[in-house]
Design a protein around this motif. Structure first.
Motif, PDB file in Angstrom:
ATOM      1  N   HIS A  19       2.345 -13.485   8.618  1.00 34.42           N
ATOM      2  CA  HIS A  19       2.485 -12.063   8.954  1.00 34.42           C
ATOM      3  C   HIS A  19       3.384 -11.906  10.173  1.00 34.42           C
ATOM      4  O   HIS A  19       3.206 -12.605  11.175  1.00 34.42           O
ATOM      5  N   VAL A  20       4.354 -11.003  10.072  1.00 34.79           N
ATOM      6  CA  VAL A  20       5.291 -10.736  11.169  1.00 34.79           C
ATOM      7  C   VAL A  20       5.249  -9.247  11.500  1.00 34.79           C
ATOM      8  O   VAL A  20       5.250  -8.398  10.595  1.00 34.79           O
ATOM      9  N   SER A  21       5.209  -8.950  12.788  1.00 36.07           N
ATOM     10  CA  SER A  21       5.259  -7.559  13.231  1.00 36.07           C
ATOM     11  C   SER A  21       6.048  -7.489  14.531  1.00 36.07           C
ATOM     12  O   SER A  21       5.613  -8.013  15.562  1.00 36.07           O
ATOM     13  N   LEU A  22       7.226  -6.875  14.466  1.00 37.78           N
ATOM     14  CA  LEU A  22       8.073  -6.701  15.642  1.00 37.78           C
ATOM     15  C   LEU A  22       8.120  -5.217  15.994  1.00 37.78           C
ATOM     16  O   LEU A  22       8.420  -4.379  15.134  1.00 37.78           O
ATOM     17  N   THR A  40       2.412 -14.321   1.384  1.00 38.72           N
ATOM     18  CA  THR A  40       1.299 -15.199   1.053  1.00 38.72           C
ATOM     19  C   THR A  40       1.746 -16.254   0.046  1.00 38.72           C
ATOM     20  O   THR A  40       2.684 -16.040  -0.731  1.00 38.72           O
ATOM     21  N   LEU A  41       1.077 -17.391   0.088  1.00 37.71           N
ATOM     22  CA  LEU A  41       1.272 -18.470  -0.887  1.00 37.71           C
ATOM     23  C   LEU A  41      -0.087 -18.838  -1.445  1.00 37.71           C
ATOM     24  O   LEU A  41      -0.990 -19.238  -0.706  1.00 37.71           O
ATOM     25  N   LYS A  42      -0.237 -18.663  -2.768  1.00 39.19           N
ATOM     26  CA  LYS A  42      -1.522 -18.962  -3.408  1.00 39.19           C
ATOM     27  C   LYS A  42      -1.285 -19.267  -4.870  1.00 39.19           C
ATOM     28  O   LYS A  42      -0.541 -18.556  -5.554  1.00 39.19           O
ATOM     29  N   ASN A  43      -1.936 -20.318  -5.358  1.00 38.86           N
ATOM     30  CA  ASN A  43      -1.831 -20.706  -6.772  1.00 38.86           C
ATOM     31  C   ASN A  43      -0.382 -20.882  -7.217  1.00 38.86           C
ATOM     32  O   ASN A  43      -0.009 -20.512  -8.340  1.00 38.86           O
ATOM     33  N   GLY A  44       0.440 -21.408  -6.333  1.00 35.91           N
ATOM     34  CA  GLY A  44       1.826 -21.664  -6.679  1.00 35.91           C
ATOM     35  C   GLY A  44       2.720 -20.439  -6.684  1.00 35.91           C
ATOM     36  O   GLY A  44       3.878 -20.526  -7.109  1.00 35.91           O
ATOM     37  N   THR A  45       2.233 -19.299  -6.222  1.00 39.09           N
ATOM     38  CA  THR A  45       3.022 -18.071  -6.198  1.00 39.09           C
ATOM     39  C   THR A  45       3.291 -17.640  -4.759  1.00 39.09           C
ATOM     40  O   THR A  45       2.362 -17.534  -3.953  1.00 39.09           O
ATOM     41  N   VAL A  46       4.552 -17.418  -4.453  1.00 39.97           N
ATOM     42  CA  VAL A  46       4.941 -16.861  -3.157  1.00 39.97           C
ATOM     43  C   VAL A  46       5.085 -15.358  -3.327  1.00 39.97           C
ATOM     44  O   VAL A  46       5.880 -14.889  -4.157  1.00 39.97           O
ATOM     45  N   ASP A  47       4.320 -14.597  -2.558  1.00 39.56           N
ATOM     46  CA  ASP A  47       4.358 -13.132  -2.627  1.00 39.56           C
ATOM     47  C   ASP A  47       4.834 -12.569  -1.300  1.00 39.56           C
ATOM     48  O   ASP A  47       4.218 -12.817  -0.257  1.00 39.56           O
ATOM     49  N   VAL A  48       5.958 -11.845  -1.347  1.00 34.64           N
ATOM     50  CA  VAL A  48       6.370 -11.036  -0.194  1.00 34.64           C
ATOM     51  C   VAL A  48       5.815  -9.644  -0.468  1.00 34.64           C
ATOM     52  O   VAL A  48       6.419  -8.825  -1.159  1.00 34.64           O
ATOM     53  N   HIS A  49       4.605  -9.394   0.018  1.00 32.11           N
ATOM     54  CA  HIS A  49       3.928  -8.142  -0.298  1.00 32.11           C
ATOM     55  C   HIS A  49       4.676  -6.946   0.281  1.00 32.11           C
ATOM     56  O   HIS A  49       4.695  -5.867  -0.309  1.00 32.11           O
ATOM     57  N   ALA A  50       5.293  -7.165   1.425  1.00 33.00           N
ATOM     58  CA  ALA A  50       6.051  -6.079   2.050  1.00 33.00           C
ATOM     59  C   ALA A  50       6.997  -6.661   3.089  1.00 33.00           C
ATOM     60  O   ALA A  50       6.639  -7.582   3.819  1.00 33.00           O
ATOM     61  N   PHE A  51       8.192  -6.137   3.098  1.00 31.00           N
ATOM     62  CA  PHE A  51       9.154  -6.421   4.161  1.00 31.00           C
ATOM     63  C   PHE A  51       9.797  -5.085   4.496  1.00 31.00           C
ATOM     64  O   PHE A  51      10.566  -4.542   3.703  1.00 31.00           O
ATOM     65  N   ASP A  52       9.445  -4.512   5.631  1.00 25.87           N
ATOM     66  CA  ASP A  52       9.862  -3.155   5.975  1.00 25.87           C
ATOM     67  C   ASP A  52      10.602  -3.139   7.297  1.00 25.87           C
ATOM     68  O   ASP A  52      10.151  -3.740   8.282  1.00 25.87           O
ATOM     69  N   ILE A  53      11.726  -2.453   7.303  1.00 19.61           N
ATOM     70  CA  ILE A  53      12.494  -2.216   8.518  1.00 19.61           C
ATOM     71  C   ILE A  53      12.531  -0.712   8.745  1.00 19.61           C
ATOM     72  O   ILE A  53      13.024   0.047   7.883  1.00 19.61           O
ATOM     73  N   TYR A  54      12.016  -0.277   9.874  1.00 18.02           N
ATOM     74  CA  TYR A  54      12.002   1.137  10.215  1.00 18.02           C
ATOM     75  C   TYR A  54      12.950   1.404  11.377  1.00 18.02           C
ATOM     76  O   TYR A  54      12.939   0.679  12.375  1.00 18.02           O
ATOM     77  N   GLY A  55      13.756   2.440  11.219  1.00 20.34           N
ATOM     78  CA  GLY A  55      14.620   2.897  12.294  1.00 20.34           C
ATOM     79  C   GLY A  55      14.464   4.390  12.444  1.00 20.34           C
ATOM     80  O   GLY A  55      13.639   5.013  11.744  1.00 20.34           O
ATOM     81  N   ARG A  59      14.421   3.903   6.580  1.00 21.36           N
ATOM     82  CA  ARG A  59      13.544   2.801   6.211  1.00 21.36           C
ATOM     83  C   ARG A  59      14.212   1.947   5.144  1.00 21.36           C
ATOM     84  O   ARG A  59      14.835   2.463   4.217  1.00 21.36           O
ATOM     85  N   LEU A  60      14.114   0.639   5.312  1.00 17.44           N
ATOM     86  CA  LEU A  60      14.499  -0.310   4.272  1.00 17.44           C
ATOM     87  C   LEU A  60      13.249  -1.100   3.920  1.00 17.44           C
ATOM     88  O   LEU A  60      12.587  -1.648   4.805  1.00 17.44           O
ATOM     89  N   THR A  61      12.901  -1.121   2.626  1.00 18.24           N
ATOM     90  CA  THR A  61      11.693  -1.789   2.199  1.00 18.24           C
ATOM     91  C   THR A  61      11.982  -2.752   1.054  1.00 18.24           C
ATOM     92  O   THR A  61      12.866  -2.492   0.232  1.00 18.24           O
ATOM     93  N   ALA A  62      11.240  -3.841   1.009  1.00 18.05           N
ATOM     94  CA  ALA A  62      11.435  -4.833  -0.046  1.00 18.05           C
ATOM     95  C   ALA A  62      10.113  -5.508  -0.358  1.00 18.05           C
ATOM     96  O   ALA A  62       9.214  -5.608   0.492  1.00 18.05           O
ATOM     97  N   GLY A  86      10.981  -8.426  -8.144  1.00 20.35           N
ATOM     98  CA  GLY A  86      10.967  -7.776  -6.854  1.00 20.35           C
ATOM     99  C   GLY A  86      11.852  -6.552  -6.808  1.00 20.35           C
ATOM    100  O   GLY A  86      12.434  -6.143  -7.822  1.00 20.35           O
ATOM    101  N   LYS A  87      11.971  -5.976  -5.615  1.00 21.24           N
ATOM    102  CA  LYS A  87      12.787  -4.783  -5.430  1.00 21.24           C
ATOM    103  C   LYS A  87      13.206  -4.657  -3.971  1.00 21.24           C
ATOM    104  O   LYS A  87      12.542  -5.165  -3.060  1.00 21.24           O
TER     105      LYS A  87
END
Length: 291
Positions: A19-22, A40-55, A59-62, A86-87
């Motif tokens: 988890h990263v929060s700047l 998260t990494l679980k059962n062989g799956t890497v999940d980027v549940h959220a990557f958000d940049i706010y200005g 907002r840029l979200t992925a 993904g998106k």
């Protein structure tokens, strides 16, 4: 702040959370409200549940997920056949925020939008989406006016296409068209054109890969004065450029062919007092020889 608990489970099936929060990160004049991410990494799956940049008002979200597979050694890895989805979304992202990465005294304004989604494999992600530049203005040379551009493009599978564009450079209208098509992320078929005014054209067409080149570039009746906005250390730049150059063979040692000519070349470097006028440049390309 960043947290990364120790991975759980055996090394053959690791698990963990990152988890990263700047808060209010800043680089030079580039300032954002926050950057957050949960992976998260679980059962062989890497999940980027959220990557958000706010200005400021933007907002840029992925988000993304990838299913790891065992390689020939039995270790989990991201392979060409691994499933991914993904998106990435950005709406009217203020490009002024990126001005800090440009040279001193440069100016940047306008907005960028992106809507990109994919659902497939690493080798064939089946991407779809669109991208836009609106009211884009970039000033690199304060002695002349900015470059202005509006552009709309689309992404369909392996192809990225410029669907429409219009812009101006030193009060001359220009447009960009064409596409780049990727095959297995190794071979890129390029067909890009730039038209300035009614006659000048720049064309790049062919195939580029990690080890091979088969590319042709052609420039017709291009006024070098249009390069002035990008060259602050030279003034009074003018001349007419014509060229046709082919690149074939390996990336490390390509074979070239064709010509380049400039007529009526004029320029004034800032470090000298005089202006170079009425220059003529003629260059021939033949294999690995330039003369």
């Amino acid at each position: 702040a960043a947290t990364c608990p120790s991975p759980d489970g055996p090394t053959s099936d690791p698990a963990g959370t990152f988890h990263v929060s700047l808060r209010q990160p800043q680089y030079d004049s580039l300032a954002l409200d926050s950057v957050t991410s949960l992976i998260t990494l679980k059962n062989g799956t890497v999940d980027v549940h959220a990557f958000d940049i706010y200005g400021p008002n933007q907002r840029l979200t992925a988000s993304a997920a990838a299913q790891l597979e065992k390689d020939s050694t039995g270790k989990l890895a991201l392979l060409g056949t691994s499933r991914i989805e993904g998106k990435v979304e950005a709406r009217q992202f203020d490009l002024h925020s990126a001005e800090a990465v440009l040279p001193k005294d440069a100016k940047l304004s306008g907005t960028a939008s992106l809507d990109l989604r994919w659902n497939g494999t690493v080798r064939q992600p089946n991407a779809t989406g669109s991208f836009d530049l609106r009211n884009f203005h970039m000033l690199l040379n304060p002695k002349v006016g900015p470059v202005a551009l509006d552009l709309h493009g689309s992404i369909r599978g392996p192809a990225v296409r410029i669907d429409s564009s219009s812009g101006t450079i030193m009060n001359h209208p220009f447009r960009i068209n064409g596409s780049i098509r990727a095959e297995d992320w190794k071979n890129f078929a390029t067909d890009i054109g730039l038209t300035v005014g009614d006659s000048a054209q720049l064309i790049a067409k062919g195939t580029v890969s990690s080890d091979r080149l088969d590319l042709t570039t052609q420039i017709q009746r291009f006024n070098l004065a249009l390069v002035q906005p990008f060259v602050a250390s030279v003034s009074e730049l003018s001349g007419v450029l014509d060229s046709r150059i082919t690149f074939k063979g390996s990336m490390k040692s390509p074979s070239t062919g064709g010509f380049l000519t400039i007529r009526g070349l004029q320029f004034h470097p800032d470090m000298v007092d005089s202006t170079f006028r009425d220059g003529v440049v003629k260059v021939d390309f033949n294999g690995n020889t330039v003369h």
